[in-house]
Design a protein around this motif. Structure first.
Motif, mmCIF file in Angstrom:
data_model
loop_
_atom_site.group_PDB
_atom_site.id
_atom_site.type_symbol
_atom_site.label_atom_id
_atom_site.label_comp_id
_atom_site.label_asym_id
_atom_site.label_seq_id
_atom_site.Cartn_x
_atom_site.Cartn_y
_atom_site.Cartn_z
ATOM 1 N N VAL A 172 0.883 -1.160 0.000
ATOM 2 C CA VAL A 172 0.000 0.000 0.000
ATOM 3 C C VAL A 172 0.921 1.210 0.000
ATOM 4 O O VAL A 172 1.707 1.405 0.934
ATOM 5 C CB VAL A 172 -0.934 0.026 1.225
ATOM 6 C CG1 VAL A 172 -1.751 1.321 1.247
ATOM 7 C CG2 VAL A 172 -1.868 -1.184 1.223
ATOM 8 N N GLU A 175 0.215 8.360 -1.618
ATOM 9 C CA GLU A 175 0.474 9.227 -2.777
ATOM 10 C C GLU A 175 1.738 10.076 -2.678
ATOM 11 O O GLU A 175 2.399 10.307 -3.708
ATOM 12 C CB GLU A 175 -0.747 10.120 -3.035
ATOM 13 C CG GLU A 175 -0.649 10.911 -4.314
ATOM 14 C CD GLU A 175 -1.935 11.637 -4.684
ATOM 15 O OE1 GLU A 175 -1.862 12.543 -5.539
ATOM 16 O OE2 GLU A 175 -3.012 11.299 -4.125
ATOM 17 N N GLN A 207 -1.368 -1.258 -4.346
ATOM 18 C CA GLN A 207 -2.541 -0.423 -4.111
ATOM 19 C C GLN A 207 -2.076 0.973 -3.707
ATOM 20 O O GLN A 207 -1.193 1.121 -2.858
ATOM 21 C CB GLN A 207 -3.423 -1.004 -3.012
ATOM 22 C CG GLN A 207 -4.153 -2.276 -3.418
ATOM 23 C CD GLN A 207 -5.064 -2.774 -2.312
ATOM 24 O OE1 GLN A 207 -4.709 -3.707 -1.591
ATOM 25 N NE2 GLN A 207 -6.230 -2.156 -2.167
ATOM 26 N N ILE A 208 -2.677 1.970 -4.329
ATOM 27 C CA ILE A 208 -2.328 3.355 -4.053
ATOM 28 C C ILE A 208 -3.335 3.952 -3.083
ATOM 29 O O ILE A 208 -4.555 3.769 -3.223
ATOM 30 C CB ILE A 208 -2.294 4.186 -5.354
ATOM 31 C CG1 ILE A 208 -1.345 3.533 -6.367
ATOM 32 C CG2 ILE A 208 -1.889 5.625 -5.051
ATOM 33 C CD1 ILE A 208 0.065 3.319 -5.873
ATOM 34 N N ARG A 265 -5.377 -1.220 3.441
ATOM 35 C CA ARG A 265 -5.707 -1.883 2.172
ATOM 36 C C ARG A 265 -7.167 -1.622 1.787
ATOM 37 O O ARG A 265 -7.482 -1.413 0.615
ATOM 38 C CB ARG A 265 -5.424 -3.374 2.288
ATOM 39 C CG ARG A 265 -5.804 -4.184 1.074
ATOM 40 C CD ARG A 265 -5.251 -5.594 1.164
ATOM 41 N NE ARG A 265 -3.872 -5.653 0.708
ATOM 42 C CZ ARG A 265 -3.131 -6.757 0.712
ATOM 43 N NH1 ARG A 265 -3.626 -7.892 1.191
ATOM 44 N NH2 ARG A 265 -1.893 -6.731 0.247
ATOM 45 N N ALA A 268 -7.474 1.927 0.423
ATOM 46 C CA ALA A 268 -6.711 2.219 -0.790
ATOM 47 C C ALA A 268 -7.513 1.884 -2.046
ATOM 48 O O ALA A 268 -8.527 1.176 -1.998
ATOM 49 C CB ALA A 268 -5.408 1.423 -0.780
ATOM 50 N N LEU A 269 -7.039 2.398 -3.167
ATOM 51 C CA LEU A 269 -7.646 2.063 -4.452
ATOM 52 C C LEU A 269 -7.439 0.583 -4.743
ATOM 53 O O LEU A 269 -6.478 -0.031 -4.266
ATOM 54 C CB LEU A 269 -7.010 2.897 -5.566
ATOM 55 C CG LEU A 269 -7.107 4.425 -5.445
ATOM 56 C CD1 LEU A 269 -6.336 5.085 -6.595
ATOM 57 C CD2 LEU A 269 -8.559 4.879 -5.445
ATOM 58 N N GLN A 271 -6.501 -2.711 -7.121
ATOM 59 C CA GLN A 271 -5.351 -2.902 -8.006
ATOM 60 C C GLN A 271 -5.616 -2.266 -9.379
ATOM 61 O O GLN A 271 -4.765 -1.559 -9.923
ATOM 62 C CB GLN A 271 -5.073 -4.404 -8.171
ATOM 63 C CG GLN A 271 -3.983 -4.742 -9.180
ATOM 64 C CD GLN A 271 -2.690 -5.160 -8.526
ATOM 65 O OE1 GLN A 271 -2.278 -4.596 -7.526
ATOM 66 N NE2 GLN A 271 -2.044 -6.146 -9.105
ATOM 67 N N GLU A 273 -7.769 0.154 -10.171
ATOM 68 C CA GLU A 273 -7.817 1.609 -10.015
ATOM 69 C C GLU A 273 -6.423 2.186 -9.796
ATOM 70 O O GLU A 273 -6.103 3.281 -10.283
ATOM 71 C CB GLU A 273 -8.722 1.981 -8.842
ATOM 72 C CG GLU A 273 -10.192 1.674 -9.058
ATOM 73 C CD GLU A 273 -11.002 1.813 -7.787
ATOM 74 O OE1 GLU A 273 -12.206 2.092 -7.881
ATOM 75 O OE2 GLU A 273 -10.424 1.629 -6.680
ATOM 76 N N SER A 274 -5.591 1.443 -9.082
ATOM 77 C CA SER A 274 -4.224 1.907 -8.807
ATOM 78 C C SER A 274 -3.402 1.972 -10.086
ATOM 79 O O SER A 274 -2.613 2.912 -10.285
ATOM 80 C CB SER A 274 -3.551 0.984 -7.788
ATOM 81 O OG SER A 274 -4.218 1.043 -6.540
ATOM 82 N N PHE A 277 -4.411 4.986 -11.917
ATOM 83 C CA PHE A 277 -3.858 6.160 -11.223
ATOM 84 C C PHE A 277 -2.383 6.347 -11.586
ATOM 85 O O PHE A 277 -1.935 7.457 -11.896
ATOM 86 C CB PHE A 277 -4.018 5.965 -9.715
ATOM 87 C CG PHE A 277 -3.633 7.148 -8.887
ATOM 88 C CD1 PHE A 277 -4.588 8.041 -8.420
ATOM 89 C CD2 PHE A 277 -2.301 7.387 -8.540
ATOM 90 C CE1 PHE A 277 -4.238 9.138 -7.648
ATOM 91 C CE2 PHE A 277 -1.938 8.475 -7.771
ATOM 92 C CZ PHE A 277 -2.910 9.350 -7.328
ATOM 93 N N LEU A 278 -1.617 5.262 -11.564
ATOM 94 C CA LEU A 278 -0.186 5.328 -11.865
ATOM 95 C C LEU A 278 0.054 5.744 -13.317
ATOM 96 O O LEU A 278 0.941 6.562 -13.602
ATOM 97 C CB LEU A 278 0.466 3.969 -11.589
ATOM 98 C CG LEU A 278 0.579 3.565 -10.119
ATOM 99 C CD1 LEU A 278 0.900 2.078 -9.991
ATOM 100 C CD2 LEU A 278 1.646 4.396 -9.416
#
Length: 285
Positions: A172, A175, A207-208, A265, A268-269, A271, A273-274, A277-278
């Motif tokens: 995790v 940001e 996860q972000i 977890r 967090a967003l 996987q 969604e992460s 995001f990335l």
């Protein structure tokens, strides 16, 4: 399937067994030391993992405690394994800080690593250029030889992600770690893309935790949880600071870290969604 053997993990298991034997026998340290003609500090060092008990010492202790032969032989084998040299010891002393040497030993046999990272990309998921920029920023700065060895050491650790029986990693990442421009936009763009690639491995979860999550558990307190394939080896929580680190095995403390990781977890967003995001953040750099 080949069993991974870490002398660090085996020493901890051996130490717990030696302490348990004495507790079950209801004997004091001074009683045992007298029976074996040892000093009390010698026994204490074995019980606190300050020194590894050898096969002869294990046999002697087992005789005093009346340990069954089969169990005794298992711990004699542990004593032999605990005295092996870990692969990480091939690197120079300066390449591996003493407080981190134990962590490498634990990670080497771990089946799963769970990490909450607040300001840095987790070491197992760092690119070489990102990691190099971090090493160059530390004070005092390491020389080129040491940095090269540290780079090789990290590569050896990361290789476990791609083995036939790979290490499971769940991270995790808050940001701030993604927006800290370590090395500048190009290096960070490469790092973010590497996180996306890593997240596609079946044994890696990224996860972000975005700023929008607000107040979160363990804010400002990054940590790592290590779990092992053998049920005799309890989970270990690891927290690092500027000049050292803390290892926790007490079940109550470890459970606190486990609960906090679960909460992080869930906040967090996902996987998927992460990854989105990335990718978006990489395009913005």
């Amino acid at each position: 399937m080949e069993e991974r053997i870490s002398p660090t993990v085996r020493l901890r298991r051996l130490t717990r067994g030696i302490r348990r034997w004495r507790a079950e026998a209801g004997l004091r340290q001074e009683d045992v030391a007298a029976a074996l003609d040892w000093s009390k500090p010698k026994l204490s060092r074995f019980e606190n993992a300050e020194k590894s008990a050898g096969p002869a010492e294990v046999l002697a202790l087992a005789a005093v405690y009346g340990v069954p032969d089969a169990e005794r032989d298992q711990y004699v084998a542990l004593a032999l394994q605990a005295r092996q040299k870990g692969w990480w010891l091939r690197y120079g002393q300066d390449a591996l800080a003493s407080h981190f040497e134990e962590y490498i030993g634990l990670e080497s046999e771990a089946a799963e690593v769970r990490e909450f990272s607040g300001e840095l990309i987790p070491g197992l998921l760092q690119t070489e250029r990102y990691a190099t920029e971090l090493m160059q920023a530390w004070i005092p700065r390491a020389d080129e030889v040491v940095m090269k060895e540290r780079t090789e050491l990290r590569a050896q650790r990361q290789a476990r992600l791609h083995e036939a029986n790979p290490l499971t990693v769940g991270t995790v990442i808050h940001e701030p770690a993604l927006r800290q421009l370590v090395g500048g936009p190009e290096i960070m763009r490469e790092q973010l893309k590497h996180l996306v690639t890593s997240a596609k491995l079946p044994n890696v979860t990224v996860q972000i935790l975005p700023f929008s999550a607000g107040a979160i558990p363990a804010l400002g307190s990054p940590f790592i949880l290590l779990s092992f394939p053998n049920q005799d080896d309890p989970d270990v929580a690891f927290v690092e600071h500027l000049t050292g680190s803390v290892y926790m095995e007490d079940p109550v403390e470890v459970e606190t870290y486990t609960l906090n990781f679960g909460a992080l977890r869930s906040m967090a967003l996902s996987q998927k969604e992460s990854i989105t995001f990335l990718n978006r953040l990489a395009r913005e750099l």
